[in-house]
Design a protein around this motif. Structure first.
Motif, PDB file in Angstrom:
ATOM      1  N   PHE A 243      13.325  75.783 -17.427  1.00  0.00           N
ATOM      2  CA  PHE A 243      13.131  74.781 -16.242  1.00  0.00           C
ATOM      3  C   PHE A 243      13.940  73.759 -16.096  1.00  0.00           C
ATOM      4  N   THR A 244      14.695  73.541 -15.060  1.00  0.00           N
ATOM      5  CA  THR A 244      15.485  72.446 -14.973  1.00  0.00           C
ATOM      6  C   THR A 244      15.163  71.608 -13.666  1.00  0.00           C
ATOM      7  N   SER A 245      15.348  70.375 -13.715  1.00  0.00           N
ATOM      8  CA  SER A 245      14.986  69.613 -12.570  1.00  0.00           C
ATOM      9  C   SER A 245      15.607  68.250 -12.481  1.00  0.00           C
ATOM     10  N   ASN A 246      15.630  67.483 -11.547  1.00  0.00           N
ATOM     11  CA  ASN A 246      15.757  65.980 -11.774  1.00  0.00           C
ATOM     12  C   ASN A 246      14.618  65.335 -11.853  1.00  0.00           C
ATOM     13  N   ALA A 247      14.793  64.547 -13.085  1.00  0.00           N
ATOM     14  CA  ALA A 247      13.508  63.814 -13.489  1.00  0.00           C
ATOM     15  C   ALA A 247      13.486  62.462 -12.836  1.00  0.00           C
ATOM     16  N   PRO A 248      12.349  62.052 -12.603  1.00  0.00           N
ATOM     17  CA  PRO A 248      12.165  60.611 -12.080  1.00  0.00           C
ATOM     18  C   PRO A 248      12.342  59.478 -13.186  1.00  0.00           C
ATOM     19  N   ALA A 249      13.383  59.381 -13.678  1.00  0.00           N
ATOM     20  CA  ALA A 249      13.899  58.852 -14.630  1.00  0.00           C
ATOM     21  C   ALA A 249      15.491  58.360 -14.572  1.00  0.00           C
ATOM     22  N   ILE A 250      15.739  57.391 -15.539  1.00  0.00           N
ATOM     23  CA  ILE A 250      17.050  56.730 -15.517  1.00  0.00           C
ATOM     24  C   ILE A 250      17.345  56.238 -16.873  1.00  0.00           C
ATOM     25  N   THR A 251      18.753  56.413 -17.378  1.00  0.00           N
ATOM     26  CA  THR A 251      19.319  55.800 -18.358  1.00  0.00           C
ATOM     27  C   THR A 251      20.068  54.743 -18.090  1.00  0.00           C
ATOM     28  N   TYR A 252      19.936  53.461 -18.824  1.00  0.00           N
ATOM     29  CA  TYR A 252      20.660  52.280 -18.186  1.00  0.00           C
ATOM     30  C   TYR A 252      20.918  51.229 -19.557  1.00  0.00           C
ATOM     31  N   LEU A 253      21.807  50.512 -19.065  1.00  0.00           N
ATOM     32  CA  LEU A 253      22.295  49.347 -20.375  1.00  0.00           C
ATOM     33  C   LEU A 253      21.543  48.165 -19.464  1.00  0.00           C
ATOM     34  N   ASN A 254      20.605  47.648 -20.766  1.00  0.00           N
ATOM     35  CA  ASN A 254      20.044  46.529 -20.465  1.00  0.00           C
ATOM     36  C   ASN A 254      20.725  45.334 -20.890  1.00  0.00           C
ATOM     37  N   PHE A 255      21.213  44.298 -20.365  1.00  0.00           N
ATOM     38  CA  PHE A 255      21.994  43.245 -20.680  1.00  0.00           C
ATOM     39  C   PHE A 255      20.540  41.958 -20.955  1.00  0.00           C
ATOM     40  N   ASN A 256      20.990  41.394 -21.986  1.00  0.00           N
ATOM     41  CA  ASN A 256      20.033  40.332 -22.513  1.00  0.00           C
ATOM     42  C   ASN A 256      20.539  39.050 -21.711  1.00  0.00           C
ATOM     43  N   THR A 257      20.260  38.825 -20.511  1.00  0.00           N
ATOM     44  CA  THR A 257      20.829  37.711 -19.656  1.00  0.00           C
ATOM     45  C   THR A 257      20.334  36.082 -20.202  1.00  0.00           C
ATOM     46  N   ALA A 258      19.540  36.244 -21.191  1.00  0.00           N
ATOM     47  CA  ALA A 258      19.012  34.852 -21.768  1.00  0.00           C
ATOM     48  C   ALA A 258      20.074  34.439 -23.164  1.00  0.00           C
ATOM     49  N   ARG A 259      21.026  35.459 -23.197  1.00  0.00           N
ATOM     50  CA  ARG A 259      21.871  34.925 -24.294  1.00  0.00           C
ATOM     51  C   ARG A 259      23.335  34.867 -23.579  1.00  0.00           C
ATOM     52  N   ALA A 260      23.861  33.668 -24.278  1.00  0.00           N
ATOM     53  CA  ALA A 260      25.332  33.562 -23.891  1.00  0.00           C
ATOM     54  C   ALA A 260      26.097  34.684 -24.703  1.00  0.00           C
ATOM     55  N   PRO A 261      27.369  35.099 -24.258  1.00  0.00           N
ATOM     56  CA  PRO A 261      27.867  34.798 -22.737  1.00  0.00           C
ATOM     57  C   PRO A 261      27.374  35.555 -21.575  1.00  0.00           C
ATOM     58  N   LEU A 262      26.378  36.657 -22.047  1.00  0.00           N
ATOM     59  CA  LEU A 262      25.915  37.628 -21.228  1.00  0.00           C
ATOM     60  C   LEU A 262      24.893  36.983 -19.929  1.00  0.00           C
ATOM     61  N   ASP A 263      24.817  35.552 -20.064  1.00  0.00           N
ATOM     62  CA  ASP A 263      24.142  34.918 -18.808  1.00  0.00           C
ATOM     63  C   ASP A 263      25.121  34.738 -17.583  1.00  0.00           C
ATOM     64  N   ASP A 264      26.024  35.289 -18.050  1.00  0.00           N
ATOM     65  CA  ASP A 264      27.275  35.050 -16.819  1.00  0.00           C
ATOM     66  C   ASP A 264      27.149  36.461 -16.088  1.00  0.00           C
ATOM     67  N   PRO A 265      26.989  36.561 -14.784  1.00  0.00           N
ATOM     68  CA  PRO A 265      27.020  37.652 -13.947  1.00  0.00           C
ATOM     69  C   PRO A 265      28.249  38.291 -14.021  1.00  0.00           C
ATOM     70  N   ALA A 266      29.202  37.349 -13.894  1.00  0.00           N
ATOM     71  CA  ALA A 266      30.775  37.674 -13.686  1.00  0.00           C
ATOM     72  C   ALA A 266      31.315  38.606 -15.030  1.00  0.00           C
ATOM     73  N   LEU A 267      30.727  37.989 -16.192  1.00  0.00           N
ATOM     74  CA  LEU A 267      31.091  38.654 -17.321  1.00  0.00           C
ATOM     75  C   LEU A 267      30.329  40.007 -17.359  1.00  0.00           C
ATOM     76  N   ARG A 268      28.860  40.291 -16.905  1.00  0.00           N
ATOM     77  CA  ARG A 268      28.490  41.371 -16.884  1.00  0.00           C
ATOM     78  C   ARG A 268      29.168  42.372 -16.179  1.00  0.00           C
ATOM     79  N   LYS A 269      29.588  41.896 -15.210  1.00  0.00           N
ATOM     80  CA  LYS A 269      30.419  42.830 -13.993  1.00  0.00           C
ATOM     81  C   LYS A 269      31.606  43.355 -14.838  1.00  0.00           C
TER      82      LYS A 269
END
Length: 501
Positions: A243-269
């Motif tokens: 059985f094959t289907s689309n799942a109600p699920a995602i795979t994603y990268l989670n950025f720790n926005t509390a840590r520098a330098p990842l607190d900068d949205p431009a760097l995350r972009k």
């Protein structure tokens, strides 16, 4: 076929101790459950076992539509009142009747902050729960709450009883932590005693070892996550149902926005633009998942194709890094700014080889563009502890059970959310997510979640790699099994085993 892994040989040795012509079902799972208390579950195995052990007020069918379970009907007389009428023939595994008092106990305890329930925020709009009689319970909400019904599949636990005592079609016989969970049929189940009398869920972390054990006849059911090469091979094998289907699920990268330098949205972009989704999904996942554009699933009524996170553009990423002041000033091959190197740690869990290979691919891509990227891979229990403590830079993981847009956003991205491990905060997003919960009109809710997804696509606390595919295989022994794209195993209670030859 690839050579037999050492882990697979260990699995075969373990399973060969029992007769192949068994009269029960074996299911292979990738990780052990962290808890079998429905109020404390936080992983896919826990969700699936709990769904066999417990009943909720409602059940979600394969299309995520609410259907009657412990509540045989319900009324919604006004925006903030829900009245549930319980069936009178439901009993817990210890023989005691399920009453409205058990429902009250379940929800009052999950709302108690001292319990530490991971999904507590799904129920915080509930202001009061009252047992108006033995079989009627009234929920009074502090505000209208659109997704409530979808979240009432939560298993009901007995007041004052064991947390692992449910009222579902199976009861817990044995839990050998890290190895297996054994369930046996609940003969007094209100829906009728299951034909399959025993289910063993065996923990086989290696995806290919699990597939090989299935091919050898030692497992009767396996499902995602599976290696792409195993999916292709098993799908072509006439011995198995697939059985094959689309799942109600995602795979994603989670950025720790509390840590520098990842607190900068431009760097995350800039980092996001180094993620080559198509190459990863074609080369590592081999087409089993689809390229994602936002946190909204294409199957959702809220989806909008114009809401898009940054696409792969390595040249633009390098230019943006330069603009942000991250340059290689000392010729060592890595960028720095104000004397600080641009060093990023990537992490995931070892049980999913596709995720491990993806993290390795990203490490190479980052280093190629002057980022000192390291990786940390650990088993799921260790990974989960670190994740919950916010001890990471960027981690690759997934969300499942996404039956409503609220389910992928409020607890994860609202300021102070219980699953907001990266401590992201945006007051505009908070207001939108709160409005999405209280608005009953679906068209208006869709606009709200599109606006919320647009903020996430710009600020990037999450970068969604893929919309997950769902793949399930069953042996010829298992009859009448109906697959659920959420991966729930409830259909085993309605399935049968073929007679032994």
């Amino acid at each position: 076929m690839r050579p037999l892994s050492a882990l697979f040989l260990a699995v075969v040795i373990l399973l060969s101790c029992s007769e192949r012509k068994r009269d029960f079902v074996r299911v292979g799972v990738d990780v052990d459950a962290g808890s079998l208390d429905p109020r404390l579950m936080r992983d896919t195995t826990a969700y699936r076992v709990v769904n066999l052990l417990y009943d909720g007020l409602i059940a979600l069918d394969a299309s995520s539509k609410p259907t009657p379970a412990l509540a045989h009907r319900w009324d919604h007389p006004d925006d903030t009142t829900w009245i549930f009428h319980l069936r009178d023939d439901a009993r817990f595994h210890n023989g005691t009747p399920v009453t409205a008092h058990d429902v009250v106990y379940t929800f009052e305890t999950i709302l108690d902050p001292s319990l530490g329930a991971p999904l507590r925020s799904l129920y915080t709009p509930i202001a009061e729960i009252e047992a108006t009689d033995e079989h009627t319970v009234t929920f009074t909400l502090s505000t209208p709450y659109a997704p409530l019904l979808s979240y009432l599949e939560l298993g009901i636990v007995p007041r004052g009883g064991e947390a692992t005592t449910g009222s579902g079609p199976y009861r817990l016989l044995l839990w050998d932590r890290g190895a297996k969970i054994v369930l046996v049929a609940h003969d007094d189940y209100w829906g009728g005693a299951p034909s399959i009398r025993r289910i063993e869920l065996l923990v086989v972390p290696d995806n290919t070892a699990r597939a090989q054990a299935f091919e050898a006849g030692d497992l009767d059911l396996i499902q995602s996550p599976l290696a792409s090469q195993d999916i292709r091979r098993l799908a072509e094998d006439p011995r198995f149902e697939s059985f094959t289907s689309n799942a109600p699920a995602i795979t994603y990268l989670n950025f720790n926005t509390a840590r520098a330098p990842l607190d900068d949205p431009a760097l995350r972009k800039a980092l996001a633009m180094l993620v080559d989704q198509e190459t990863i999904l074609d080369g590592i996942y081999e087409g089993t998942d689809r390229v994602a554009s936002s946190i909204l699933l294409p199957s959702s009524w809220a989806f909008e194709s114009d809401v898009r996170q940054p696409q792969h553009d390595a040249e633009a990423a390098a230019e943006l890094l330069d603009e942000l002041g991250w340059r290689d000033r000392d010729g060592d091959g890595f960028r720095e700014r104000d004397g600080e190197p641009l060093a990023i740690e990537l992490g995931t869990h070892s049980e999913d080889l596709n995720r491990v290979q993806t993290v390795e691919f990203l490490q190479n891509a980052f280093r190629k563009h002057g980022i000192d990227a390291t990786i940390r891979i650990s088993d799921w229990p260790s990974f989960s502890v670190r994740r919950d403590a916010g001890d990471y830079d960027i981690i690759l993981l997934g969300w499942t059970q996404l039956v409503d847009p609220d389910r992928v956003s409020f607890d994860q991205l609202h300021t102070g959310g219980g699953l907001n491990w990266g401590q992201y905060s945006n007051r505009r997003l908070d207001a939108l997510l709160e409005s999405g919960r209280t608005e009953d009109d679906r068209a208006k809710r869709a606009e709200i979640y599109r606006a919320a997804a647009a903020i996430v696509a710009v600020e990037l606390p999450y970068y969604v790699l893929s919309y997950q595919g769902y793949h399930l295989f069953t042996s010829a022994r298992l009859r009448d099994y109906e697959a659920d794209p959420r991966g729930m195993l409830r259909s085993l209670a309605r399935s049968h085993l073929a007679p032994a030859p």
